[in-house]
Design an enzyme around this catalytic site. Structure first.
Site, PDB file in Angstrom:
ATOM      1  N   LYS A 193      42.968 -10.497  12.243  1.00 17.75           N
ATOM      2  CA  LYS A 193      43.193 -10.713  10.829  1.00 17.75           C
ATOM      3  C   LYS A 193      44.252  -9.885  10.640  1.00 17.75           C
ATOM      4  CE  LYS A 193      41.120 -11.526   6.334  1.00 17.75           C
ATOM      5  NZ  LYS A 193      42.204 -11.066   5.821  1.00 17.75           N
TER       6      LYS A 193
ATOM      7  N   GLU B 255      40.912  -5.294   9.279  1.00 12.97           N
ATOM      8  CA  GLU B 255      39.823  -5.905   8.230  1.00 12.97           C
ATOM      9  C   GLU B 255      38.843  -6.873   9.079  1.00 12.97           C
ATOM     10  OE1 GLU B 255      39.884  -8.764   4.363  1.00 12.97           O
ATOM     11  OE2 GLU B 255      41.919  -8.282   5.162  1.00 12.97           O
TER      12      GLU B 255
ATOM     13  N   ASP C 211      47.022  -7.954   8.214  1.00 12.83           N
ATOM     14  CA  ASP C 211      47.043  -7.315   7.044  1.00 12.83           C
ATOM     15  C   ASP C 211      48.249  -7.395   6.250  1.00 12.83           C
ATOM     16  OD1 ASP C 211      45.974  -6.042   4.635  1.00 12.83           O
ATOM     17  OD2 ASP C 211      45.765  -4.135   5.357  1.00 12.83           O
TER      18      ASP C 211
END
Length: 352
Positions: free
Chosen positions: A20, A168, A22
């Site tokens: 994921k 994250e 950022d």
């Protein structure tokens, strides 16, 4: 197409896992003569990221055709995907000299994870495996500013990497899934290891002592009835430049009345604003009455509409401190690499 929050890591065949990133989600409309970088709220950020545009333009010249790519524009730190804070200061730049300087000091790249059209032909009805194969073929030996996202069938390993590297989280995708534009689908699952979310600013407080511009921002989310619900405030995470930038964004939006369904009480004078500015916040946890514990400001999200901000449920944050024990099943794919809670009482808030 957007991911739904996942509360468990999917197991068994049929899934792949990606970092994921950022950064700023963007669709890249690429032709030999023009490049557009469109955010999810319809803003073209091509001017703010000339090094990414140059790389996409070089790609178009190489392949001699048009393409529509989906990915994340991310700041580079030591040539690796970096943090959002290093990127968000570039969103609002307009002067050519400022943009060029930012590109030198905080260069960005686009990490591409999907291809939606090639030579004008839509690929969205094809399964992810087929699109992934087309993407890897298209971006083989691509310019340095364009990279194929990692993807791996080994969910446990990807989540462990995310935990150890401070990501994250991870995105899980069904490999048989088609691409549904604009939809939030359970074929894509957002598995978050950190408590981070976007909230809408409904006001700010006066600063204390020598602090400039503002004390704290007052945060909320829109519920299913379209009411702005207060979740807390934060004055932490700002530096002088972000205080100034946030104040300049909020001051023109001032209004005499509170936009919150229930007006919070503040220690310092509150300035209410139209709920249009979205910020990203990191926090320790969400309490049982839907209030943020220890929220820290990360940046303004110019790429997201306030009306899209809702309260996210818990994901896999429980896995953040230990090894991810996820039953693993490898799947055939063309990927490369690892690759109504109780109503809270009114609270008194102010700058920490």
């Amino acid at each position: 197409m957007y991911a739904t929050i996942g509360s468990d890591v999917p197991t068994g065949p049929g899934w792949t896992f990606e970092p994921k990133y950022d950064g700023m989600r963007a669709l890249a409309f690429v032709t030999p003569t023009r490049v557009r970088l469109m955010t999810r709220n319809g803003k073209d950020k091509a001017a703010q990221f000339p090094e990414v545009v140059d790389a996409l333009r070089a790609l178009a010249r190489k392949i001699k055709r048009s393409a529509l790519l989906d990915g994340e524009v991310t700041a580079l730190e030591r040539n690796q995907p970096g943090h959002f804070q290093a990127l968000q200061g570039r969103f609002h730049l307009k002067g050519a000299a400022d943009i060029a300087n930012a590109a030198r000091e905080s260069p960005a790249a686009m990490f591409v994870f999907d291809i939606l059209a090639d030579r004008g032909e839509s690929l969205m009805s094809l399964p992810w495996t087929t699109r992934r194969g087309r993407l890897e073929a298209l971006l083989r030996n691509a310019p340095p500013g364009i990279r194929v996202s990692e993807s791996s069938p080994n969910g446990s390993r990807m989540i462990d990497r995310a935990r150890k590297s401070g990501w994250e989280g991870v995105i899980a995708k069904r490999i048989a899934a088609t691409y549904i534009p604009g939809a939030r689908s359970r074929d894509w699952l957002k598995l978050k290891l950190q408590h981070r979310a976007e909230f809408v600013v409904g006001g700010f407080t006066e600063p204390r002592r020598t602090r400039q511009f503002l004390g704290a921002v007052l945060l909320g989310y829109f519920d299913s009835d379209g009411q702005l619900r207060y979740v807390g405030h934060t004055g932490g995470g700002f530096d002088r430049e972000s205080l100034r930038e946030t104040y300049e964004r909020l001051k023109p939006l001032e209004q005499p009345h509170s936009p919150f369904a229930e007006t919070p009480r503040t220690n310092e004078r509150a300035h209410w604003v139209k709920p249009e500015v979205v910020v990203e916040v990191k926090f320790a946890e969400l309490t049982s009455d839907n209030k943020l514990r220890q929220p820290i400001f990360l940046g303004i999200r110019d790429d997201k509409n306030a009306s899209d901000v809702h309260l996210e449920r818990e994901s896999i944050q429980r896995m953040a401190k230990g090894r991810a024990e996820v039953p693993n099943a490898r799947v055939a794919s063309p990927t490369r690499g690892e690759a109504k809670k109780p109503r809270a009482r009114r609270q008194r808030v102010g700058r920490p």
